[in-house]
Design an enzyme around this catalytic site. Sequence first.
Site, PDB file in Angstrom:
ATOM      1  CG  ASP A 184       2.574   5.766  -5.622  1.00  0.00           C
ATOM      2  OD1 ASP A 184       1.640   5.324  -6.324  1.00  0.00           O
ATOM      3  OD2 ASP A 184       2.919   6.965  -5.592  1.00  0.00           O
ATOM      4  CB  VAL A 185       0.188   0.961  -8.166  1.00  0.00           C
ATOM      5  CG1 VAL A 185       0.018  -0.160  -7.155  1.00  0.00           C
ATOM      6  CG2 VAL A 185      -1.013   1.899  -8.160  1.00  0.00           C
ATOM      7  CG  ASN A 243      -7.870  -3.635  -3.887  1.00  0.00           C
ATOM      8  OD1 ASN A 243      -9.067  -3.757  -4.057  1.00  0.00           O
ATOM      9  ND2 ASN A 243      -7.358  -2.919  -2.878  1.00  0.00           N
ATOM     10  CB  THR A 302     -14.472   0.146   1.829  1.00  0.00           C
ATOM     11  OG1 THR A 302     -14.599   1.205   0.869  1.00  0.00           O
ATOM     12  CG2 THR A 302     -14.704  -1.192   1.167  1.00  0.00           C
ATOM     13  CG  ASP A 312      -2.168   0.833   1.062  1.00  0.00           C
ATOM     14  OD1 ASP A 312      -3.239   0.232   0.882  1.00  0.00           O
ATOM     15  OD2 ASP A 312      -2.088   2.090   1.087  1.00  0.00           O
ATOM     16  CE1 TYR A 371     -12.498   3.817  -9.071  1.00  0.00           C
ATOM     17  CE2 TYR A 371     -14.802   3.862  -9.755  1.00  0.00           C
ATOM     18  CZ  TYR A 371     -13.776   3.277  -9.035  1.00  0.00           C
ATOM     19  OH  TYR A 371     -14.027   2.160  -8.267  1.00  0.00           O
TER      20      TYR A 371
HETATM   21  N1  LIG Z   1     -15.889   0.492  -2.154  1.00  0.00           N
HETATM   22  C1  LIG Z   1     -16.650   0.467  -3.259  1.00  0.00           C
HETATM   23  O1  LIG Z   1     -17.847   0.829  -3.253  1.00  0.00           O
HETATM   24  C2  LIG Z   1     -16.062  -0.029  -4.572  1.00  0.00           C
HETATM   25  C3  LIG Z   1     -16.940  -0.243  -5.653  1.00  0.00           C
HETATM   26  C4  LIG Z   1     -16.432  -0.695  -6.864  1.00  0.00           C
HETATM   27  C5  LIG Z   1     -15.069  -0.949  -6.984  1.00  0.00           C
HETATM   28  N2  LIG Z   1     -14.250  -0.733  -5.936  1.00  0.00           N
HETATM   29  C6  LIG Z   1     -12.826  -0.992  -6.151  1.00  0.00           C
HETATM   30  O2  LIG Z   1     -12.305  -1.832  -5.146  1.00  0.00           O
HETATM   31  C7  LIG Z   1     -10.947  -1.488  -4.881  1.00  0.00           C
HETATM   32  C8  LIG Z   1     -10.787  -1.211  -3.396  1.00  0.00           C
HETATM   33  O3  LIG Z   1     -11.749  -0.268  -2.981  1.00  0.00           O
HETATM   34  P1  LIG Z   1     -11.914   0.129  -1.441  1.00  0.00           P
HETATM   35  O4  LIG Z   1     -13.272   0.706  -1.292  1.00  0.00           O
HETATM   36  O5  LIG Z   1     -11.486  -1.006  -0.579  1.00  0.00           O
HETATM   37  O6  LIG Z   1     -10.871   1.327  -1.352  1.00  0.00           O
HETATM   38  P2  LIG Z   1     -10.248   2.060  -0.090  1.00  0.00           P
HETATM   39  O7  LIG Z   1     -10.205   3.494  -0.461  1.00  0.00           O
HETATM   40  O8  LIG Z   1     -10.932   1.671   1.184  1.00  0.00           O
HETATM   41  O9  LIG Z   1      -8.765   1.455  -0.042  1.00  0.00           O
HETATM   42  C9  LIG Z   1      -7.897   1.671  -1.111  1.00  0.00           C
HETATM   43  C10 LIG Z   1      -6.481   1.428  -0.633  1.00  0.00           C
HETATM   44  O10 LIG Z   1      -5.629   1.728  -1.736  1.00  0.00           O
HETATM   45  C11 LIG Z   1      -4.531   2.479  -1.259  1.00  0.00           C
HETATM   46  N3  LIG Z   1      -3.975   3.290  -2.341  1.00  0.00           N
HETATM   47  C12 LIG Z   1      -4.444   4.460  -2.837  1.00  0.00           C
HETATM   48  N4  LIG Z   1      -3.624   4.929  -3.792  1.00  0.00           N
HETATM   49  C13 LIG Z   1      -2.626   4.025  -3.928  1.00  0.00           C
HETATM   50  C14 LIG Z   1      -1.481   3.940  -4.741  1.00  0.00           C
HETATM   51  N5  LIG Z   1      -1.160   4.921  -5.599  1.00  0.00           N
HETATM   52  N6  LIG Z   1      -0.670   2.864  -4.620  1.00  0.00           N
HETATM   53  C15 LIG Z   1      -0.957   1.889  -3.731  1.00  0.00           C
HETATM   54  N7  LIG Z   1      -2.026   1.920  -2.897  1.00  0.00           N
HETATM   55  C16 LIG Z   1      -2.843   2.972  -3.008  1.00  0.00           C
HETATM   56  C17 LIG Z   1      -5.087   3.316  -0.118  1.00  0.00           C
HETATM   57  O11 LIG Z   1      -4.059   3.773   0.756  1.00  0.00           O
HETATM   58  C18 LIG Z   1      -6.057   2.332   0.525  1.00  0.00           C
HETATM   59  O12 LIG Z   1      -5.434   1.567   1.544  1.00  0.00           O
HETATM   60  C19 LIG Z   1     -10.637  -0.283  -5.760  1.00  0.00           C
HETATM   61  O13 LIG Z   1     -10.033  -0.725  -6.957  1.00  0.00           O
HETATM   62  C20 LIG Z   1     -12.009   0.288  -6.065  1.00  0.00           C
HETATM   63  O14 LIG Z   1     -12.043   1.005  -7.275  1.00  0.00           O
HETATM   64  C21 LIG Z   1     -14.705  -0.286  -4.736  1.00  0.00           C
END
Ligand SMILES: NC(=O)c1ccc[n+]([C@@H]2O[C@H](COP(=O)([O-])OP(=O)(O)OC[C@H]3O[C@@H](n4cnc5c(N)ncnc54)[C@H](O)[C@@H]3O)[C@@H](O)[C@H]2O)c1
Length: 262
Positions: A66-67, A93, A194, A40, A159
């Site tokens: 950082d990706v 993810n 989340t 992360d 996005y």
């Molecule tokens: N929560 C939702 O409603 C939802 C819906 C559809 C898709 N998603 C997808 O699921 C995945 C996870 O979502 P979530 O809700 O758990 O997100 P979240 O925001 O709770 O967690 C995302 C994590 O990614 C990390 N992050 C951010 N930028 C980064 C980077 N540049 N490099 C590495 N890490 C990084 C953050 O620090 C965080 O720990 C994402 O791809 C999101 O698009 C989520």
Amino acid sequence: MTDTTRFEGYGVLVTGAARGIGAATARRFAVEGARVLVTDIDVPAAEKTAASLREQGLTAHAFGCDVGDRHAVEAAVGHAVDAFGSLDVLVNNACHCTPDAPLFEDEPDDEWARDLDITLTGAYRCCRAALPHLAASGRGAIVNVGSVNGLNDFGNHAYSAAKAGLGSLTRTLAGHAAARGVRVNLVAPGTVRTAAWEGREDDLVKASELYPLGRVGEPEDIAAAILFLASREASWITGVTLPVDGGITAVDSGFRRFRRNA
Ligand SMILES: NC(=O)c1ccc[n+]([C@@H]2O[C@H](COP(=O)([O-])OP(=O)(O)OC[C@H]3O[C@@H](n4cnc5c(N)ncnc54)[C@H](O)[C@@H]3O)[C@@H](O)[C@H]2O)c1
């Protein structure tokens, strides 16, 4: 019932795994026997997540990544291979989502570019670095985390474009990697409870009413689908997009209500 041996001997790398869907996925892989690299951009949070897994007797390391940074991605992949002896599964993810500008026409180029760079190109960077190791594994699998936003209009145009691109990357990479024994699939979650929704409980309640199955998703719903696609049970599945979305992309709830009232 959870099979604690399904991923025994597997090395797994999850991006954005400090919290939310990534953390639930890392936890489930570890519970099912894998050695997991919790990566992360938020290093203290990744360390906390990995430590909580180790406290349960599971195998997890934390690694700052950082990706958006090619070198950081290559270092994370290298660490997974060194620490676990193999890299068998990559879960892309991590994402970045800039809220919609009030007017579509107002979005600055750099905001648009950031969503694409982290959400789409970030996954590409990870695939590029991991592919030789996944090919060497003999059971390599990539699971990309997309979104229903990549399938339909739910707002957040940059996005959404990035998530749609991830669907295309999934298919082209599946074709490229199949001969090397690596499968590539994508899960497309609907709304999931989340921290990304923190402070918006009312929105989650309202969203629940739109989901045919009557609720929003939990991170564990998405983790379960990711593990299935990474597992041997999915050994003849590659290049697919699996919506994990309580039916929202399949069922037109508005039209159903209209027909009941007609
Ligand atoms: N929560 C939702 O409603 C939802 C819906 C559809 C898709 N998603 C997808 O699921 C995945 C996870 O979502 P979530 O809700 O758990 O997100 P979240 O925001 O709770 O967690 C995302 C994590 O990614 C990390 N992050 C951010 N930028 C980064 C980077 N540049 N490099 C590495 N890490 C990084 C953050 O620090 C965080 O720990 C994402 O791809 C999101 O698009 C989520």
